[in-house]
Design an enzyme around this catalytic site. Structure first.
Site, PDB file in Angstrom:
ATOM      1  N   HIS A   1      13.666 -18.822  -9.938  1.00 11.29           N
ATOM      2  CA  HIS A   1      14.212 -18.440  -8.631  1.00 11.29           C
ATOM      3  C   HIS A   1      15.325 -17.425  -8.856  1.00 11.29           C
ATOM      4  CE1 HIS A   1      16.035 -18.780  -4.627  1.00 11.29           C
ATOM      5  NE2 HIS A   1      14.906 -19.334  -4.239  1.00 11.29           N
TER       6      HIS A   1
ATOM      7  N   ASP B   1       8.745 -23.034  -3.409  1.00  9.16           N
ATOM      8  CA  ASP B   1       7.570 -22.302  -2.948  1.00  9.16           C
ATOM      9  C   ASP B   1       6.299 -22.818  -3.611  1.00  9.16           C
ATOM     10  OD1 ASP B   1       8.988 -20.459  -1.263  1.00  9.16           O
ATOM     11  OD2 ASP B   1       9.681 -19.459  -3.076  1.00  9.16           O
TER      12      ASP B   1
END
Length: 432
Positions: A308, A366
């Site tokens: 991330h 995600d």
């Protein structure tokens, strides 16, 4: 304002300027450079605003190095485990966790506004049968300003709150209509007896021809995902809402701008990219090959849904949703879905591989949200719509905070001009 200052010196002229340092509750201190241009004649250059603070906010705090995410000071882990989405939505807007009476009042206020004007429902007939659901969501949310004129005074706190209730309430209804238009089925009206997330599932999957039973495990999984997406500091879509709102535009237009920004594949489309990656890998047998491709710096293949930009440690949201994801897969019995089986195998291999562990390239929210949406039977092009529903309370809270900030000004970033120097117009007949 802290007593500490930072001195900036122009080495060419020797001119100096003392910039005050501002301190927040958590996180890095910031240098207040608002007088830089008047003191030294310079602006700053920061593409993407990655090291610039555009506002002060009481809403969300992120420490990417330590994997911390706080909503109004509360750890995301506690809110996602024990709270509901509407409870978190009210927390973001009002600043504190509600008591039982306050939560019931907020729930009732949202429930009262779930219906949309029938003329607005007809609006969907203007969309082509294969219109992207984010195009429909963005357009219809913006059009709400044509129907609800009674609370458009953004200087009035009561009007702002009424608009907030309306937007949060109507987002699932609009999303459900977008979904039904996409799959060619009749629209389903909201049911006030259902929870916020249960109502969303019902508007997505119920049909006039048969009863739809809401699976409580699926309902809880989706509710948790909405909580995890509710706010994430000054990301691209939130900053877009603030920038649009700074002009004094109406709240529906500001939230529509946020939807448009979220639509981008580099932002809200990341979980869709996970499923595209799984399609490219194809089968469990291919996972080792693609793991090696991901390690090769010269290979364009990348593992989507791992690592991330903000979190340099494990994404705290992924820690929560991983457990829920596996519970949902067990509950729905979708272990025979080849793509879901592939995702779980990819997760296992990557978590055990030293290359990814050393670089802290763990699965992020995600990755798991894409798997959950797939398990629920939601098409990948609809993923970002669900993301937008979750993010709406954060957008609203940020918009309301901005309007009440005495330092609020219309957004006006500067630039470093690198085009041609001044030149004179040449008549057309004299140009070569």
């Amino acid at each position: 304002m802290a007593d500490k200052t930072v001195t900036i010196t122009d080495n060419e002229t020797g001119r100096r300027a003392d910039m005050p340092v501002r301190q927040g509750t958590h996180g890095s201190d910031v240098i207040d450079i608002r007088s830089l241009q008047s003191d030294l004649g310079y602006f700053t250059y920061d593409p993407g605003y990655g090291t610039s603070g555009s506002c002060q906010s009481d809403i969300t705090f992120i420490d990417g190095e330590r994997g911390i995410l706080l909503y109004r000071g509360y750890p995301i882990e506690q809110l996602a485990e024990h709270g509901s989405f509407l409870e978190v939505a009210r927390l973001l807007i009002h600043g504190d966790l509600p008591n039982k009476r306050e939560l019931e009042e907020f729930d009732e206020a949202i429930t009262r506004h779930t219906m949309v004007n029938e003329s607005l429902r007809i609006f969907f007939n203007g969309f082509h049968y294969d219109a992207h659901p984010m195009a429909m969501l963005t357009g219809v949310v913006g059009s709400l300003s044509a129907f609800y004129h009674d609370a458009m005074d953004i200087t009035d706190p009561e009007s702002r709150l009424l608009s907030a209730h309306r937007i949060i309430a109507k987002m699932p209804t609009i999303a459900g209509a977008s979904f039904k238009h996409m799959v060619g089925e009749p629209f389903v009206h909201p049911l006030n007896r259902l929870s916020y997330t249960g109502n969303l599932l019902n508007m997505l999957f119920a049909r006039p021809s048969e009863d739809y039973a809401i699976n409580p495990v699926a309902e809880r999984a989706l509710d948790q995902l909405l909580i995890l997406h509710a706010d994430h500091e000054q990301n691209a879509s939130t900053s877009t809402v603030r920038l649009a709102g700074s002009t004094g535009t109406n709240p529906f237009a500001a939230i529509s701008a946020g939807c448009a920004a979220l639509w981008g594949p580099a932002h809200g489309g990341a979980n869709e990219a996970v499923l595209n990656m799984l399609s490219e890998i194809g089968s469990v047998e291919q996972v080792p090959k693609y793991i090696e491709k991901a390690k090769d710096k010269n290979d364009p293949f990348r593992l989507m849904g791992f690592g991330h930009r903000v979190y340099k440690n494990y994404d705290p949201r992924a820690t929560i949703i991983r457990k829920t994801c596996h519970e949902l897969l067990d509950e729905l019995g979708v272990g025979n879905d080849p793509q879901l089986e592939l995702a779980i195998r990819l997760e296992e291999i990557a978590l055990a591989d030293d290359y990814f562990v050393e670089r802290k390239l763990y699965p992020n929210v995600d990755f798991y949200s894409g798997i959950i949406y797939r398990a629920l039977g939601i098409p990948k092009e609809f993923f970002t719509v669900l993301f937008a529903i979750g993010r709406t309370p954060g957008w609203i809270a940020q918009w309301m905070e901005m309007l009440s900030d005495p330092e609020q000004r219309i957004g006006r970033p500067r630039q470093l001009y690198t085009g041609p120097a001044r030149r004179d117009y040449i008549p057309l007949h004299r140009r070569g």
